[in-house]
Design an enzyme around this catalytic site. Structure first.
Site, PDB file in Angstrom:
ATOM      1  N   ARG A 175      49.047  93.969  19.616  1.00  0.00           N
ATOM      2  CA  ARG A 175      49.383  93.661  18.219  1.00  0.00           C
ATOM      3  C   ARG A 175      48.147  93.945  17.387  1.00  0.00           C
ATOM      4  NH1 ARG A 175      53.810  94.119  19.542  1.00  0.00           N
ATOM      5  NH2 ARG A 175      55.543  92.638  19.454  1.00  0.00           N
ATOM      6  N   ASP A 208      48.156 101.896  18.626  1.00  0.00           N
ATOM      7  CA  ASP A 208      49.598 102.042  18.399  1.00  0.00           C
ATOM      8  C   ASP A 208      50.076 100.960  17.437  1.00  0.00           C
ATOM      9  OD1 ASP A 208      52.179 103.259  18.968  1.00  0.00           O
ATOM     10  OD2 ASP A 208      52.675 101.369  19.953  1.00  0.00           O
ATOM     11  N   GLU A 238      50.565  96.708   9.554  1.00  0.00           N
ATOM     12  CA  GLU A 238      51.523  97.798   9.788  1.00  0.00           C
ATOM     13  C   GLU A 238      52.882  97.555   9.142  1.00  0.00           C
ATOM     14  OE1 GLU A 238      51.657  97.627  14.166  1.00  0.00           O
ATOM     15  OE2 GLU A 238      53.773  97.056  14.012  1.00  0.00           O
ATOM     16  N   HIS A 241      53.420 102.420  16.268  1.00  0.00           N
ATOM     17  CA  HIS A 241      54.161 101.441  17.080  1.00  0.00           C
ATOM     18  C   HIS A 241      55.299 102.122  17.855  1.00  0.00           C
ATOM     19  CE1 HIS A 241      54.614  96.851  17.334  1.00  0.00           C
ATOM     20  NE2 HIS A 241      55.142  97.391  18.424  1.00  0.00           N
TER      21      HIS A 241
HETATM   22  P1  NAI Z   1      53.377  89.365  29.165  1.00  0.00           P
HETATM   23  O1  NAI Z   1      53.780  88.054  28.599  1.00  0.00           O
HETATM   24  O2  NAI Z   1      53.981  89.843  30.436  1.00  0.00           O
HETATM   25  O3  NAI Z   1      51.783  89.376  29.365  1.00  0.00           O
HETATM   26  C1  NAI Z   1      50.863  88.894  28.441  1.00  0.00           C
HETATM   27  C2  NAI Z   1      49.646  88.446  29.236  1.00  0.00           C
HETATM   28  O4  NAI Z   1      48.625  88.094  28.284  1.00  0.00           O
HETATM   29  C3  NAI Z   1      49.915  87.209  30.106  1.00  0.00           C
HETATM   30  O5  NAI Z   1      49.511  87.433  31.436  1.00  0.00           O
HETATM   31  C4  NAI Z   1      49.075  86.126  29.437  1.00  0.00           C
HETATM   32  O6  NAI Z   1      48.560  85.182  30.369  1.00  0.00           O
HETATM   33  C5  NAI Z   1      47.979  86.949  28.800  1.00  0.00           C
HETATM   34  N1  NAI Z   1      47.264  86.238  27.759  1.00  0.00           N
HETATM   35  C6  NAI Z   1      47.663  85.146  27.059  1.00  0.00           C
HETATM   36  N2  NAI Z   1      46.672  84.729  26.252  1.00  0.00           N
HETATM   37  C7  NAI Z   1      45.632  85.579  26.446  1.00  0.00           C
HETATM   38  C8  NAI Z   1      44.317  85.651  25.932  1.00  0.00           C
HETATM   39  N3  NAI Z   1      43.867  84.749  25.056  1.00  0.00           N
HETATM   40  N4  NAI Z   1      43.526  86.655  26.363  1.00  0.00           N
HETATM   41  C9  NAI Z   1      43.956  87.554  27.269  1.00  0.00           C
HETATM   42  N5  NAI Z   1      45.178  87.517  27.824  1.00  0.00           N
HETATM   43  C10 NAI Z   1      46.016  86.546  27.405  1.00  0.00           C
HETATM   44  O7  NAI Z   1      53.594  90.422  27.999  1.00  0.00           O
HETATM   45  P2  NAI Z   1      53.719  92.008  28.125  1.00  0.00           P
HETATM   46  O8  NAI Z   1      55.138  92.367  28.302  1.00  0.00           O
HETATM   47  O9  NAI Z   1      52.718  92.512  29.086  1.00  0.00           O
HETATM   48  O10 NAI Z   1      53.309  92.439  26.627  1.00  0.00           O
HETATM   49  C11 NAI Z   1      52.001  92.233  26.130  1.00  0.00           C
HETATM   50  C12 NAI Z   1      51.997  92.465  24.642  1.00  0.00           C
HETATM   51  O11 NAI Z   1      52.238  93.853  24.380  1.00  0.00           O
HETATM   52  C13 NAI Z   1      53.145  91.753  23.879  1.00  0.00           C
HETATM   53  O12 NAI Z   1      52.802  90.433  23.540  1.00  0.00           O
HETATM   54  C14 NAI Z   1      53.305  92.595  22.667  1.00  0.00           C
HETATM   55  O13 NAI Z   1      52.474  92.077  21.650  1.00  0.00           O
HETATM   56  C15 NAI Z   1      52.778  93.970  23.089  1.00  0.00           C
HETATM   57  N6  NAI Z   1      53.856  94.977  23.122  1.00  0.00           N
HETATM   58  C16 NAI Z   1      53.678  96.128  22.404  1.00  0.00           C
HETATM   59  C17 NAI Z   1      54.641  97.111  22.410  1.00  0.00           C
HETATM   60  C18 NAI Z   1      54.454  98.390  21.655  1.00  0.00           C
HETATM   61  O14 NAI Z   1      55.423  99.159  21.503  1.00  0.00           O
HETATM   62  N7  NAI Z   1      53.261  98.710  21.189  1.00  0.00           N
HETATM   63  C19 NAI Z   1      55.890  96.944  23.145  1.00  0.00           C
HETATM   64  C20 NAI Z   1      55.947  95.728  23.928  1.00  0.00           C
HETATM   65  C21 NAI Z   1      54.961  94.776  23.884  1.00  0.00           C
END
Ligand code: NAI
Length: 327
Positions: free
Chosen positions: A231, A255, A260, A292
């Site tokens: 994000r 991205d 945005e 994005h």
């Molecule tokens: P997920 O929930 O599987 O993984 C997120 C990880 O971040 C978890 O392991 C969590 O423990 C960790 N986390 C939480 N707080 C943290 C911190 N302070 N520092 C470091 N790590 C921390 O989520 P997923 O599916 O891996 O997605 C991650 C992010 O990617 C989403 O939250 C979303 O913002 C972004 N995203 C972007 C997309 C795009 O098209 N650019 C599409 C899908 C997701």
């Protein structure tokens, strides 16, 4: 169940229409984003479906509740756009798509990295103008480089697997490291100090807001390559611009962008730039920005449509899918 589907784009509509038809939902597709002035389009719908930059702030939730909307299906993973306290207060049922294709996003992060490391964005333009000079196109190998992965959930872990395939040394950080993971989990300070490349895959929370800022940038290696597909607000953009100017950041692949929501997903090609910070970012040859689109693969669109339709059908049938629930 009648569902107003906000911010519908032509590329996703066939997938959404097909999944909705299979589960007997009645989608009403609108291209407008959800914001106070478009809430009225949900009149007559029990549910709405929102995309990543739709406005689900407290005032919008109040307006939706007044119209009798009870259910919200987010067709994205992140839910930082939802004012959760108000959603709970108003008894909304909200579900998201927690995982649709982690590989889609991880592969896009790698596409940004490979473009920046081999300057193919510049080579592409040169060759189209019959300019075959190689000056300024010297890249660097990924093999044996250290990559720091911040946030090792589904996408971060997919990124780690790809990085390992390139022969990179992977250092990972996550406050809740997954069990039985083969990666070396270290402190954030070690990531900043040792990584040649840093890829952000954490959600946007109060803890991660401006995680990359002037102070943390100071702790990074000179010439670090920074990638953000999580994000926008995880990076303090003015601090990143200063670091680009001083060559602390060697390359930046984005991205997502903090501001945005007024820009991305729209064709603004005929307009003058209104965001000076964004315009400044575009002036750097070592900054690569995509709007994005990391999620944008056929596989991911199919999965998003399927889970979204399932979430809505489950709300309708009074049997919400707990694993997908946000509120
Ligand atoms: P997920 O929930 O599987 O993984 C997120 C990880 O971040 C978890 O392991 C969590 O423990 C960790 N986390 C939480 N707080 C943290 C911190 N302070 N520092 C470091 N790590 C921390 O989520 P997923 O599916 O891996 O997605 C991650 C992010 O990617 C989403 O939250 C979303 O913002 C972004 N995203 C972007 C997309 C795009 O098209 N650019 C599409 C899908 C997701």
């Amino acid at each position: 169940m009648r569902v107003t589907v906000y911010s519908t784009k032509s590329f996703e509509r066939p997938f959404l229409a097909e999944a909705a038809a299979r589960l007997n939902l009645e989608p009403v597709f609108v291209e407008f984003p959800l914001e106070p002035s478009t809430v009225s389009l949900a009149r007559g719908s029990e549910a709405i479906c929102a995309f990543v930059n739709d406005d689900l702030s407290a005032p919008v939730l109040h307006l939706l509740a007044e119209l009798g909307v009870r259910n919200i299906a987010l067709r994205c993973a992140g839910f930082n756009s939802v004012h959760l306290e108000t959603a709970r207060e108003l008894n909304f049922s909200i579900a998201r798509v927690p995982a649709y294709s982690p590989e889609a996003v991880a592969e896009h992060a790698f596409a940004l990295l490979l473009t920046l490391s081999r300057k193919t964005h510049r080579a592409y333009n040169r060759v189209r103008e019959m300019n075959f000079s190689l000056n300024g196109l010297v890249g660097f190998n990924l093999h044996r480089r250290t990559v720091g992965v911040v946030g090792c959930g589904k996408i971060g872990l997919a990124f780690c697997r790809i990085a390992a395939g390139f022969g990179m040394k992977v250092l990972a950080y996550d406050p809740f490291p997954p069990k039985d993971s083969p990666w070396e989990f270290v402190s954030l300070e070690r990531i900043w100090a040792e990584a040649d490349i840093i890829s952000l895959h954490c959600p946007l929370t109060p803890d991660t807001h401006h995680l990359v800022n002037q102070a943390t940038l100071e702790g990074m290696k000179p010439g670090v390559v920074l990638l953000n597909t999580s994000r926008g607000a995880v990076i303090d953009t003015p601090a990143a611009i200063e670091a680009l100017q001083s060559h602390k950041i060697g390359a930046l692949g984005l991205d997502v962008y903090e501001e945005e929501s007024g820009l991305f997903f729209r064709d603004l090609s005929g307009s003058l730039p209104t965001d000076e910070t964004f315009a400044r970012l575009l002036t750097f040859p070592n900054v690569l920005i995509t709007g994005h689109q990391a999620f944008l693969t056929t596989e991911a669109l199919e999965a998003i449509a399927e889970t979204t339709a399932q979430n809505l059908a489950a709300f309708r049938d009074g049997n919400p899918i707990e694993a997908n629930r946000v509120a």
